[in-house]
Design a protein around this motif. Structure first.
Motif, PDB file in Angstrom:
ATOM      1  N   VAL A 231      -3.206   6.806  -5.306  1.00 53.57           N
ATOM      2  CA  VAL A 231      -3.210   5.502  -5.782  1.00 53.57           C
ATOM      3  C   VAL A 231      -3.032   4.443  -4.581  1.00 53.57           C
ATOM      4  CG1 VAL A 231      -2.349   3.893  -7.524  1.00 53.57           C
ATOM      5  CG2 VAL A 231      -2.374   6.004  -8.122  1.00 53.57           C
ATOM      6  N   GLU A 232      -4.046   3.571  -4.526  1.00 49.49           N
ATOM      7  CA  GLU A 232      -4.207   2.421  -3.634  1.00 49.49           C
ATOM      8  C   GLU A 232      -3.838   1.151  -4.050  1.00 49.49           C
ATOM      9  OE1 GLU A 232      -6.556   1.497   0.445  1.00 49.49           O
ATOM     10  OE2 GLU A 232      -7.233   2.809  -0.981  1.00 49.49           O
ATOM     11  N   ASN A 233      -2.862   0.438  -3.328  1.00 49.71           N
ATOM     12  CA  ASN A 233      -2.721  -0.817  -3.688  1.00 49.71           C
ATOM     13  C   ASN A 233      -3.495  -1.727  -2.501  1.00 49.71           C
ATOM     14  OD1 ASN A 233      -1.928  -3.711  -3.934  1.00 49.71           O
ATOM     15  ND2 ASN A 233       0.324  -3.196  -3.976  1.00 49.71           N
ATOM     16  N   LEU A 234      -4.693  -2.175  -3.113  1.00 48.27           N
ATOM     17  CA  LEU A 234      -5.575  -2.999  -2.036  1.00 48.27           C
ATOM     18  C   LEU A 234      -4.933  -4.324  -1.894  1.00 48.27           C
ATOM     19  CD1 LEU A 234      -8.785  -1.748  -3.732  1.00 48.27           C
ATOM     20  CD2 LEU A 234      -7.733  -0.704  -1.503  1.00 48.27           C
ATOM     21  N   GLY A 235      -3.796  -4.806  -2.315  1.00 44.74           N
ATOM     22  CA  GLY A 235      -3.285  -5.818  -2.186  1.00 44.74           C
ATOM     23  C   GLY A 235      -2.482  -6.018  -0.777  1.00 44.74           C
ATOM     24  N   THR A 236      -1.666  -7.041  -0.727  1.00 48.46           N
ATOM     25  CA  THR A 236      -1.008  -7.111   0.493  1.00 48.46           C
ATOM     26  C   THR A 236       0.553  -6.995   0.164  1.00 48.46           C
ATOM     27  OG1 THR A 236      -0.820  -9.569   0.062  1.00 48.46           O
ATOM     28  CG2 THR A 236      -2.697  -8.536   1.274  1.00 48.46           C
ATOM     29  N   THR A 237       1.028  -6.952  -1.159  1.00 47.57           N
ATOM     30  CA  THR A 237       2.349  -6.820  -1.522  1.00 47.57           C
ATOM     31  C   THR A 237       2.914  -5.754  -2.248  1.00 47.57           C
ATOM     32  OG1 THR A 237       2.201  -9.457  -1.732  1.00 47.57           O
ATOM     33  CG2 THR A 237       4.104  -8.403  -2.652  1.00 47.57           C
ATOM     34  N   THR A 238       4.180  -5.115  -2.113  1.00 41.53           N
ATOM     35  CA  THR A 238       4.568  -4.069  -2.699  1.00 41.53           C
ATOM     36  C   THR A 238       4.620  -4.401  -4.207  1.00 41.53           C
ATOM     37  OG1 THR A 238       5.700  -3.095  -0.691  1.00 41.53           O
ATOM     38  CG2 THR A 238       6.555  -2.513  -2.870  1.00 41.53           C
ATOM     39  N   ALA A 239       4.414  -3.616  -5.102  1.00 36.65           N
ATOM     40  CA  ALA A 239       4.532  -3.746  -6.416  1.00 36.65           C
ATOM     41  C   ALA A 239       5.411  -2.767  -7.086  1.00 36.65           C
ATOM     42  CB  ALA A 239       3.226  -3.678  -7.188  1.00 36.65           C
ATOM     43  N   SER A 240       6.633  -3.495  -7.598  1.00 35.11           N
ATOM     44  CA  SER A 240       7.909  -2.758  -8.004  1.00 35.11           C
ATOM     45  C   SER A 240       7.510  -2.325  -9.390  1.00 35.11           C
ATOM     46  CB  SER A 240       9.056  -3.404  -7.725  1.00 35.11           C
ATOM     47  OG  SER A 240       9.202  -3.829  -6.590  1.00 35.11           O
ATOM     48  N   ALA A 241       7.932  -1.044  -9.652  1.00 32.63           N
ATOM     49  CA  ALA A 241       8.052  -0.540 -11.135  1.00 32.63           C
ATOM     50  C   ALA A 241       6.790  -0.524 -11.929  1.00 32.63           C
ATOM     51  CB  ALA A 241       9.040  -1.004 -12.003  1.00 32.63           C
TER      52      ALA A 241
END
Length: 144
Positions: free
Chosen positions: A61-71
């Motif tokens: 799973v990739e977060n293409l954004g710039t900020t860590t997403a919690s939970a």
């Protein structure tokens, strides 16, 4: 002539004021990249799947954004070839910018063909650039 020049100047100044005013009020209206965008790039099956043994699949799973997403809520399920749900699980994970591997343990499956389905941000908490890439399916066969 001076009156015509003043009129033209007034028209130009009004036009500049309108453009400047709309620019100042529309700064938040420009399309900006969301700090989050989750995409499931792949799900990998174990090297061998056997009846009577638990299996662990791996989701990338990739977060293409710039900020860590919690939970971030996710769920996965296994359906058989007739479309019946045979296994389901869910959880929450932190997704930093970049790629994250998630282990997906699955209980014993009987011989047959199945589809493993996974979705991220299942609670719809995060504003993303696109939600169309939050799902993934993988067909697997458990040999007889």
């Amino acid at each position: 002539m001076a009156a015509k020049l003043n009129l033209n100047l007034a028209v130009v100044l009004i036009a500049v004021a309108i453009v400047a005013g709309s620019f100042a009020t529309s700064q938040t209206g420009f399309a900006t990249a969301s700090p989050y965008d989750f995409t499931i790039t792949s799900i990998t099956a174990p090297a061998s799947i056997s009846t009577n043994l638990d299996s662990v699949f791996t989701a990338n799973v990739e977060n293409l954004g710039t900020t860590t997403a919690s939970a971030v809520a996710y769920k996965y399920e296994v359906v058989n070839s007739l479309g019946y749900l045979v296994f389901q699980n869910n959880g929450k994970i932190n997704l930093p910018a970049g790629l994250t591997e998630i282990a997906l343990p699955v209980d014993v499956l009987k011989a047959g063909t199945y589809t493993l389905k996974m979705a991220v941000d299942t609670e719809g908490v995060f504003t993303e650039t696109s939600k169309s890439n939050n799902n993934y399916e993988l067909e697997v066969t458990v040999p007889y």
